[in-house]
Design an enzyme around this catalytic site. Structure first.
Site, PDB file in Angstrom:
ATOM      1  N   PRO A  83       0.823  -1.458  -0.023  1.00 33.50           N
ATOM      2  CA  PRO A  83       0.135   0.285   0.198  1.00 33.50           C
ATOM      3  C   PRO A  83       0.655   1.598  -0.319  1.00 33.50           C
ATOM      4  O   PRO A  83       2.043   1.360   0.555  1.00 33.50           O
ATOM      5  CB  PRO A  83      -0.529   0.033   0.946  1.00 33.50           C
ATOM      6  CG  PRO A  83      -0.692  -1.103   1.131  1.00 33.50           C
ATOM      7  CD  PRO A  83       0.687  -2.371   1.066  1.00 33.50           C
ATOM      8  N   CYS A  84       0.583   1.850  -0.986  1.00 29.16           N
ATOM      9  CA  CYS A  84       1.345   2.990  -1.137  1.00 29.16           C
ATOM     10  C   CYS A  84       0.848   4.519  -0.738  1.00 29.16           C
ATOM     11  O   CYS A  84       1.186   5.416  -0.511  1.00 29.16           O
ATOM     12  CB  CYS A  84       1.739   3.343  -2.397  1.00 29.16           C
ATOM     13  SG  CYS A  84      -0.178   3.288  -3.666  1.00 29.16           S
ATOM     14  N   GLN A  85      -0.430   4.887  -0.125  1.00 28.32           N
ATOM     15  CA  GLN A  85      -0.955   5.848   0.483  1.00 28.32           C
ATOM     16  C   GLN A  85      -0.435   6.459   0.963  1.00 28.32           C
ATOM     17  O   GLN A  85      -0.074   8.203   1.289  1.00 28.32           O
ATOM     18  CB  GLN A  85      -2.249   5.466   1.025  1.00 28.32           C
ATOM     19  CG  GLN A  85      -3.182   5.431   0.042  1.00 28.32           C
ATOM     20  CD  GLN A  85      -3.749   3.904  -0.314  1.00 28.32           C
ATOM     21  OE1 GLN A  85      -2.720   2.778   0.228  1.00 28.32           O
ATOM     22  NE2 GLN A  85      -4.545   3.232  -0.077  1.00 28.32           N
ATOM     23  N   PHE A  87       2.863   7.329   1.035  1.00 29.38           N
ATOM     24  CA  PHE A  87       3.893   7.725  -0.320  1.00 29.38           C
ATOM     25  C   PHE A  87       3.610   9.263  -1.205  1.00 29.38           C
ATOM     26  O   PHE A  87       4.038   9.118  -1.904  1.00 29.38           O
ATOM     27  CB  PHE A  87       4.195   7.254  -0.929  1.00 29.38           C
ATOM     28  CG  PHE A  87       5.073   6.110   0.035  1.00 29.38           C
ATOM     29  CD1 PHE A  87       6.562   6.959   0.815  1.00 29.38           C
ATOM     30  CD2 PHE A  87       5.184   5.222  -0.004  1.00 29.38           C
ATOM     31  CE1 PHE A  87       7.186   5.751   1.655  1.00 29.38           C
ATOM     32  CE2 PHE A  87       6.286   3.945   0.501  1.00 29.38           C
ATOM     33  CZ  PHE A  87       7.001   4.363   1.691  1.00 29.38           C
ATOM     34  N   ASN A 122       4.944   0.503  -7.162  1.00 28.07           N
ATOM     35  CA  ASN A 122       4.397   1.655  -5.975  1.00 28.07           C
ATOM     36  C   ASN A 122       3.994   3.564  -7.425  1.00 28.07           C
ATOM     37  O   ASN A 122       4.951   3.411  -8.118  1.00 28.07           O
ATOM     38  CB  ASN A 122       5.017   1.653  -5.314  1.00 28.07           C
ATOM     39  CG  ASN A 122       4.811   1.835  -3.496  1.00 28.07           C
ATOM     40  OD1 ASN A 122       3.832   2.860  -4.015  1.00 28.07           O
ATOM     41  ND2 ASN A 122       5.166   1.111  -2.723  1.00 28.07           N
TER      42      ASN A 122
END
Length: 346
Positions: A83-85, A87, A122
Site C-alpha cells: 500500500p502506497c498511500q 507516499f 508503487n
C-alpha cells in the site's frame, strides 16, 4: 517450463490477471481486504489459484512453501504493490504512516522465498523525500541477498492502457552466473483513446438502475449544481472553464495557485483518460465526467479503462468497487512487464 508466481497485496487481481495472461501460473495470492479476495474468488473464469484474506506480517513463509509444494529458491516471481498511500504526493505531514513499513515486510518475504525475480509496483512518490529512505533500506536488503535491482517509472498509456498512470516499477533479478537479462518493455507510440474503449457502450438507464446486459454500468444521480457544471463543459474541460457562479468557494482562487485543476471535468474522447483513482466514481474528484453524456463514467467504464475484461465482476457496494478498480495494477501493464520477465528466463 513452469513460471510460478505469488501475488501479495493483490487487491482485486489486476496484477495476477496480467501476469497469468503473460504465462505465469499464479500459485497463491493474498490481501488484507476481504472484499478484494471475494472478487478474485468470484472470477473463476480467470482465476483458479488459492486467494486468501491475510496480513503479510502474520503469514508464515515456511508453512506457505510447504503448502504450495515449493522449496526456497524455486519460485519464479514474488510480486505485489505494498500500500502506497503513505507516499502519495496528495498527503502532507510527517511520514508516520504504518503502511510504509509494509515495503520492508514485502522484501522480507522476498528473501524468505528467494524467487528468481520480484516485482514491486508503487507510486513514483515512494522514491521521493518521504519514501526514499524506507525504499532504499528495503532495496539494500534485497541486494545483500543476491538481487540486482532494475527500476523505472512507467506510464501505463505507453503500454496499451488508455489512461495516464505513472508508476514506479522495481524488478529484482537474482544474480545467476553474473549475467543480468531483464529489460523493461519498450514504450509504444500508439495510444489507446477513451473513444476506442467506451464509446460503443450503450447509455445506462436514466433512472439510475444498472444496465440489463452490462453489469456495473449505471448512471449516478448528480446534484443540481454538478449537473449544471457538467452541462457547461465540453470534452476535456475541467473546472478552470467554469464561470464563477458555478465554482465552489475553494476553487475561486486560480488553479495555478492552489492546484485542483482537474476537478469537475469531462474526459476527452480522443485522448487517454486521466488516472483512474479509487474515487473515480465521483464527479468532484477529477476529470471523471463522460465526454458527452451528463454523468460520471460508470464503474464498468472505469474498469475497462483500467483494462479489466468486460465480464470481470467485482464484489461490494459502489464505493468498494470503485476502490478496487482504482487501486488495481492495470492488467495490460502487468502483462507487458510479465512478458519481459519470462523472456529473461528462457
Amino acid at each position: 517450463m513452469r513460471y510460478t508466481c505469488i501475488d501479495s497485496f493483490s487487491g482485486a487481481g489486476g496484477l495476477s490477471l496480467g501476469l497469468s495472461k503473460a504465462g505465469f501460473e499464479i500459485l497463491f495470492s493474498f490481501d488484507i481486504d476481504e472484499l478484494s479476495i471475494k472478487t478474485q474468488k468470484l472470477n473463476t473464469k480467470y482465476f483458479n489459484h488459492e486467494a486468501v484474506c491475510a496480513d503479510i506480517t502474520q503469514l508464515n513463509s515456511k508453512q506457505l512453501m510447504k503448502q504450495l509444494g515449493i522449496k526456497k529458491g524455486e519460485l519464479t516471481l514474488f510480486a505485489g504493490g505494498p500500500p502506497c498511500q503513505g507516499f502519495s504526493i496528495q498527503r502532507i505531514g510527517e511520514d508516520s504512516d504504518d503502511r510504509n513499513n509494509l515495503v520492508f515486510e514485502f522484501m522480507k518475504k522476498v528473501v524468505d522465498f528467494l524467487p528468481k525475480f520480484f516485482l514491486m509496483e508503487n507510486v513514483p512518490g515512494i522514491a521521493g523525500k518521504r519514501g526514499k529512505e524506507i525504499l532504499e533500506e528495503a532495496l539494500d536488503y534485497a541486494e545483500q541477498n543476491g538481487y540486482a535491482i532494475h527500476r523505472q517509472i512507467l506510464d501505463a498509456q505507453d503500454y496499451g492502457v488508455p489512461q495516464r498512470r505513472k508508476r514506479l516499477i522495481i524488478i529484482g533479478e537474482r544474480k545467476l552466473n553474473g549475467k543480468l537479462k531483464f529489460q523493461f518493455p519498450k514504450a509504444s507510440t500508439k495510444k489507446i483513446t477513451v473513444r476506442e474503449v467506451i464509446s460503443k457502450l450503450p447509455k445506462p438507464p436514466a433512472d439510475g438502475k444498472e444496465h440489463e446486459k452490462i453489469s456495473l454500468h449505471r448512471s449516478d444521480k448528480l446534484s443540481k449544481v454538478n449537473l449544471e457544471r457538467i452541462k457547461y463543459l465540453k470534452p476535456g474541460q475541467g473546472r478552470e472553464f467554469l464561470p464563477e457562479n458555478l465554482l465552489a468557494d475553494c476553487h475561486k482562487i486560480d488553479s495555478s495557485v492552489i492546484g485542483h485543476r482537474n476537478v469537475y471535468g469531462r474526459m476527452s474522447w480522443d485522448k487517454v483518460a486521466p488516472t483512474i483513482t479509487a474515487r473515480f466514481d465521483s464527479f468532484t474528484r477529477g476529470l471523471f465526467g463522460h465526454p458527452e453524456q451528463h454523468r460520471t463514467i460508470s464503474l464498468r467504464e472505469g474498469a475497462l479503462l483500467q483494462t479489466f475484461p468486460m465480464d470481470f465482476d467485482f464484489c461490494g457496494n459502489k464505493v468498494d468497487v470503485a476502490r478496487q478498480i482504482g487501486n488495481a495494477v492495470p492488467p495490460k501493464l502487468a502483462f507487458e512487464i510479465g512478458k519481459k520477465i519470462i523472456q529473461s528466463i528462457v
